[in-house]
Write an enzyme that holds these catalytic residues in place. Structure first.
Site, PDB file in Angstrom:
ATOM      1  N   GLY A  14     -24.022 -44.998  23.730  1.00  0.00           N
ATOM      2  CA  GLY A  14     -22.623 -45.074  23.309  1.00  0.00           C
ATOM      3  C   GLY A  14     -22.232 -43.944  22.389  1.00  0.00           C
ATOM      4  N   SER A  16     -20.323 -41.216  22.983  1.00  0.00           N
ATOM      5  CA  SER A  16     -19.194 -40.392  23.405  1.00  0.00           C
ATOM      6  C   SER A  16     -18.123 -40.264  22.330  1.00  0.00           C
ATOM      7  CB  SER A  16     -18.573 -40.971  24.680  1.00  0.00           C
ATOM      8  OG  SER A  16     -18.067 -42.273  24.446  1.00  0.00           O
ATOM      9  N   ASP A  64     -25.243 -47.571  31.914  1.00  0.00           N
ATOM     10  CA  ASP A  64     -24.673 -48.793  31.362  1.00  0.00           C
ATOM     11  C   ASP A  64     -25.800 -49.548  30.690  1.00  0.00           C
ATOM     12  OD1 ASP A  64     -23.609 -51.256  30.780  1.00  0.00           O
ATOM     13  OD2 ASP A  64     -22.775 -51.623  32.777  1.00  0.00           O
ATOM     14  N   ASN A  91     -26.635 -47.942  19.905  1.00  0.00           N
ATOM     15  CA  ASN A  91     -25.330 -47.957  19.256  1.00  0.00           C
ATOM     16  C   ASN A  91     -24.222 -48.551  20.112  1.00  0.00           C
ATOM     17  OD1 ASN A  91     -23.098 -46.780  17.374  1.00  0.00           O
ATOM     18  ND2 ASN A  91     -22.667 -45.874  19.385  1.00  0.00           N
ATOM     19  N   SER A 144     -23.575 -54.632  12.180  1.00  0.00           N
ATOM     20  CA  SER A 144     -22.275 -54.633  11.503  1.00  0.00           C
ATOM     21  C   SER A 144     -22.354 -55.552  10.300  1.00  0.00           C
ATOM     22  CB  SER A 144     -21.186 -55.131  12.457  1.00  0.00           C
ATOM     23  OG  SER A 144     -19.983 -55.420  11.760  1.00  0.00           O
ATOM     24  N   TYR A 157     -18.281 -61.023  18.850  1.00  0.00           N
ATOM     25  CA  TYR A 157     -18.770 -59.823  18.173  1.00  0.00           C
ATOM     26  C   TYR A 157     -19.718 -60.188  17.038  1.00  0.00           C
ATOM     27  CZ  TYR A 157     -18.755 -55.311  15.785  1.00  0.00           C
ATOM     28  OH  TYR A 157     -19.136 -54.124  15.194  1.00  0.00           O
ATOM     29  N   ALA A 159     -21.368 -62.978  16.509  1.00  0.00           N
ATOM     30  CA  ALA A 159     -22.585 -63.609  17.013  1.00  0.00           C
ATOM     31  C   ALA A 159     -23.545 -62.575  17.587  1.00  0.00           C
ATOM     32  CB  ALA A 159     -22.234 -64.651  18.071  1.00  0.00           C
ATOM     33  N   LYS A 161     -23.828 -59.433  16.734  1.00  0.00           N
ATOM     34  CA  LYS A 161     -24.405 -58.621  15.670  1.00  0.00           C
ATOM     35  C   LYS A 161     -25.408 -59.422  14.835  1.00  0.00           C
ATOM     36  CE  LYS A 161     -22.259 -54.820  16.693  1.00  0.00           C
ATOM     37  NZ  LYS A 161     -23.012 -53.673  17.240  1.00  0.00           N
TER      38      LYS A 161
END
Length: 273
Positions: A14, A16, A64, A91, A144, A157, A159, A161
């Protein structure tokens, strides 16, 4: 190329844009050979081009990370291109905001697939190669500050992390015998292109309305009032934390290092109240 990561090969999923791109560029500046990644090859190539134009070494790979075969392919490409994999940064991540009673099961599953399963697949693929190489390595998972708290509308999100945090500890315990350190970085609010767009769409203004509190806004005033350091983090600060965790020589594994300007210590409060 000289630097703190000279002659090491790092994969950054990830990468980009945002934190991932910043980490990839920061590692390249310190001499690492970097594999940039996105589900869209042209996006991964954008970061790789910026690295090479700045004098670094990078190769873009489309993958992916929620697909275990793609995760293995990503690691294989690193070894085929540069001879080894020494650093794996998991990431890649996505988010969705919806009340729990309205959340579409497909949205829930997508977030878990990318944010949690993707971290597992990436770490697993990297660990297998690192064990085969016999020279140890560093795995960094991007978590996070939301991985240890409850926040309205962000259950998938948060859960995912939280799962990353515990997975990091499990990986650290299992891989220590192979001299592979596994840690996580848990950022707070970071100034990125995405947060700039989010701030622009925050139409509640900058006034804190006590009647509607808590308000989960993202404009400068709300973030400043919930963060003791009073501002968003910079991408350069995230580079610094990531570099510390992958450089090695610090006897640290299984750690979730929070970089949130004091947000977690402060709790969901407001300095304006």
């Amino acid at each position: 190329m000289s630097g703190r990561l000279a002659d090491e090969t790092a994969v950054v999923t990830g990468s980009s844009s945002g934190i991932g791109a910043a980490i990839a560029k920061g590692f390249a500046e310190e001499g690492a050979n970097v594999i940039t990644n996105s589900r869209a090859l042209e996006r991964a190539e954008t970061t790789a081009t910026e690295i090479t134009e700045a004098g670094g070494t990078a190769t873009a790979v489309e993958a992916d990370i929620s697909d275990p075969d793609d995760a293995s392919h990503l690691v294989d490409r690193a070894v085929e291109t540069y001879g080894s994999i020494d650093i794996m940064v998991n990431n890649a991540g996505v988010s969705v905001v919806d009340p729990i009673v309205e959340l579409d099961p497909e949205d829930w599953q997508h977030v878990i697939d990318v944010n949690l399963s993707g971290v597992f697949y990436g770490a697993q693929a990297a660990a297998r190669r690192m064990i085969e190489q016999g020279t140890g390595g560093q795995i960094l998972n991007i978590s996070s500050m939301f991985g240890s708290v409850g926040v309205q509308g962000r259950s998938p999100y948060n859960a995912s992390k939280a799962g990353v945090n515990t997975l990091t500890q499990c990986l650290a315990v299992e891989l220590a015998d192979h001299d592979i350190c596994v840690n996580a970085m848990a950022p707070g609010y970071v100034e990125t292109e995405l947060t700039d767009q989010t701030k622009e769409s925050d139409d509640r203004g900058t006034e804190l309305d006590r009647d509607d509190w808590p308000y989960y806004g993202y404009d400068e005033t709300h973030v400043a009032n919930r963060t003791p350091m009073g501002r968003f983090a910079t991408l350069e600060e995230m580079q610094t934390v990531a570099l510390f965790l992958v450089e090695g020589g610090h006897y640290t594994t299984g750690e979730i290092l929070t970089a949130d300007g004091g947000w977690s210590a402060f709790g969901w409060g407001s300095k304006a109240r």
